[in-house]
Design an enzyme around this catalytic site. Structure first.
Site, PDB file in Angstrom:
ATOM      1  N   ALA A  33       4.069 -11.190 133.363  1.00 41.05           N
ATOM      2  CA  ALA A  33       3.402 -12.222 134.165  1.00 41.05           C
ATOM      3  C   ALA A  33       1.907 -11.951 134.218  1.00 41.05           C
ATOM      4  CB  ALA A  33       4.002 -12.267 135.565  1.00 41.05           C
ATOM      5  N   ASN A  34       1.190 -12.692 135.029  1.00 37.84           N
ATOM      6  CA  ASN A  34      -0.250 -12.454 135.223  1.00 37.84           C
ATOM      7  C   ASN A  34      -0.600 -12.709 136.683  1.00 37.84           C
ATOM      8  OD1 ASN A  34      -1.097 -15.326 135.571  1.00 37.84           O
ATOM      9  ND2 ASN A  34      -0.287 -15.474 133.493  1.00 37.84           N
ATOM     10  N   ARG A  35      -1.862 -12.561 137.027  1.00 36.45           N
ATOM     11  CA  ARG A  35      -2.279 -12.575 138.438  1.00 36.45           C
ATOM     12  C   ARG A  35      -2.568 -13.959 139.006  1.00 36.45           C
ATOM     13  NH1 ARG A  35      -3.079  -7.464 140.158  1.00 36.45           N
ATOM     14  NH2 ARG A  35      -3.582  -5.881 138.585  1.00 36.45           N
ATOM     15  N   ALA A  99      -2.066 -20.568 134.141  1.00 36.58           N
ATOM     16  CA  ALA A  99      -2.367 -19.371 133.345  1.00 36.58           C
ATOM     17  C   ALA A  99      -1.090 -19.038 132.571  1.00 36.58           C
ATOM     18  CB  ALA A  99      -2.788 -18.223 134.251  1.00 36.58           C
TER      19      ALA A  99
END
Ligand code: CTP
Ligand code: CA
Length: 221
Positions: A33-35, A99
């Site tokens: 995943a990402n932030r 994102a």
């Protein structure tokens, strides 16, 4: 009527928005995943609904309430997001704020991967995800106004200009995630189009959203 036009400038328009991160499964209990918090995309969806649009919000996993009047479609992975975007078309404008994870595990395991007890680490082969924005730009279903986002840590405007050309979208809205780390409540954005760069003040995300939606309404008028 005149007042409808001023207060609900997107009345009768369908705006498609993607928001949040994607989660790419490694096995049933782990993911890549990402932030991304989803806050900027959700604020844009709220502003578009306030402006009278019919709004479809294709959302990765986030911890945010659905804005009033917005139709939300929840997805997890990039491939699910691509399918949900396709299913939501046609749209008068698409604003791709998500994102999207660039890579997924080439093969997600169907059972939890276990330690082998000897300190050996499992290999993690990656595969590139579909580029939802670039695919949409080339599609016969391309919305008349197609907007991408770019979160950069350096050379923000140069990267955004390259992305505008590479993706085939109409605008790139770029922000510096070194100055404003992902997950915060404000952004300083640069609106990058074929005709130049417009750098806005640092603003709360809901004010950024209202300003973007005002530009979208102008462009669709
Ligand atoms: N995007 C997308 N699908 C992907 C990756 C990105 O639709 N698989 C969209 C994002 O929603 C955003 C825009 O493309 O609107 C730019 O995303 P970004 O990650 O900045 O671009 P990339 O081409 O992935 O380049 P980078 O190597 O900088 O991550
Ligand atoms: Ca990317």
């Amino acid at each position: 009527d005149f007042s409808e036009d001023n207060h609900r400038p997107l009345y009768g328009k369908h705006i498609l928005i993607t928001a949040g991160p994607t989660h790419e499964p490694i096995d049933p209990v782990r993911y890549i995943a990402n932030r991304s918090s989803g806050k900027q995309g959700y604020a844009i969806a709220a502003a578009a609904a306030d402006a009278g649009a019919k709004v479809t919000l294709v959302s990765g996993p986030v911890n945010l309430p659905t804005p009033p009047g917005v139709t939300r479609v929840d997805v997890e992975s990039a491939r699910e997001m691509a399918a949900a975007v396709d299913a939501a078309l046609p749209a008068d404008a698409a604003i791709m704020v998500a994102a999207v994870a660039d890579w997924r595990a080439a093969e997600a395991a169907d059972k939890k991967i276990k330690k082998d007890g000897s300190g050996n680490v499992p290999p993690l082969a990656l595969a590139e995800n579909p580029d939802i924005l670039a695919t949409l730009a080339k599609s016969p279903k391309r919305p008349p106004l197609l907007i991408g986002f770019a979160a950069e840590t350096n050379d923000v405007i140069a990267h955004a200009q390259a992305k505008l050309a590479r993706k085939g979208c109409d605008w790139i809205i770029a922000n510096d995630v070194a100055a404003d780390p992902m997950g915060g409540d404000a952004n300083r954005v640069h609106l990058v189009t074929a005709s130049g760069v417009d750098s806005w003040d640092r603003l709360p995300k809901d004010a950024v959203a209202r300003q973007i939606i005002a530009k979208v309404a102008d462009a669709l008028r």
